[in-house]
Design a protein around this motif. Sequence first.
Motif, PDB file in Angstrom:
ATOM      1  N   MET A  80      43.780  64.208  -0.590  1.00 21.00           N
ATOM      2  CA  MET A  80      43.809  64.860  -1.948  1.00 21.00           C
ATOM      3  C   MET A  80      44.397  64.119  -2.994  1.00 21.00           C
ATOM      4  SD  MET A  80      45.486  68.604  -3.092  1.00 21.00           S
ATOM      5  CE  MET A  80      47.175  67.899  -2.979  1.00 21.00           C
ATOM      6  N   ILE A  81      45.634  63.519  -2.867  1.00 19.79           N
ATOM      7  CA  ILE A  81      45.892  62.536  -3.759  1.00 19.79           C
ATOM      8  C   ILE A  81      45.266  61.373  -4.105  1.00 19.79           C
ATOM      9  CG2 ILE A  81      48.361  61.278  -4.035  1.00 19.79           C
ATOM     10  CD1 ILE A  81      49.855  63.302  -2.695  1.00 19.79           C
ATOM     11  N   LYS A  82      44.751  60.773  -3.167  1.00 22.77           N
ATOM     12  CA  LYS A  82      44.117  59.482  -3.220  1.00 22.77           C
ATOM     13  C   LYS A  82      42.756  59.875  -4.153  1.00 22.77           C
ATOM     14  CE  LYS A  82      41.104  57.778  -0.225  1.00 22.77           C
ATOM     15  NZ  LYS A  82      40.534  57.270   0.729  1.00 22.77           N
ATOM     16  N   ILE A  83      42.312  60.948  -3.704  1.00 17.35           N
ATOM     17  CA  ILE A  83      40.881  61.510  -4.519  1.00 17.35           C
ATOM     18  C   ILE A  83      41.327  61.849  -6.027  1.00 17.35           C
ATOM     19  CG2 ILE A  83      39.192  63.130  -4.751  1.00 17.35           C
ATOM     20  CD1 ILE A  83      38.618  60.999  -2.583  1.00 17.35           C
ATOM     21  N   ASP A  84      42.439  62.424  -6.012  1.00 23.12           N
ATOM     22  CA  ASP A  84      42.578  62.862  -7.444  1.00 23.12           C
ATOM     23  C   ASP A  84      43.137  61.907  -8.311  1.00 23.12           C
ATOM     24  OD1 ASP A  84      43.323  64.984  -9.177  1.00 23.12           O
ATOM     25  OD2 ASP A  84      45.358  64.827  -9.038  1.00 23.12           O
ATOM     26  N   LEU A 112      34.369  64.225 -13.396  1.00 23.63           N
ATOM     27  CA  LEU A 112      33.275  63.944 -12.339  1.00 23.63           C
ATOM     28  C   LEU A 112      33.181  64.957 -11.157  1.00 23.63           C
ATOM     29  CD1 LEU A 112      31.289  61.790 -11.154  1.00 23.63           C
ATOM     30  CD2 LEU A 112      33.251  60.662 -10.186  1.00 23.63           C
ATOM     31  N   LEU A 113      34.687  65.391 -10.717  1.00 28.71           N
ATOM     32  CA  LEU A 113      34.697  66.180  -9.642  1.00 28.71           C
ATOM     33  C   LEU A 113      34.281  67.423  -9.930  1.00 28.71           C
ATOM     34  CD1 LEU A 113      38.256  64.997  -8.576  1.00 28.71           C
ATOM     35  CD2 LEU A 113      36.118  64.300  -7.457  1.00 28.71           C
TER      36      LEU A 113
END
Length: 55
Positions: free
Chosen positions: A26-30, A37-38
């Motif tokens: 979650m942290i990496k994607i955020d 975009l998300l």
Amino acid sequence: MDIWNYLEYAAWALSAVIAAIMIMDMIKIDTTYDNELLTSSREGELELTQERHEL
């Protein structure tokens, strides 16, 4: 302690590992992708065009 107690502790440990992986992802994607975009609906638009049956 019997085998069931060991299995219970193993299950709790496995769930903690999975939770940690989910939080790291979650942290990496955020931090990698923009919030716009998300939350975009591009995928929905693609599905809508595929459902149209134009001859």
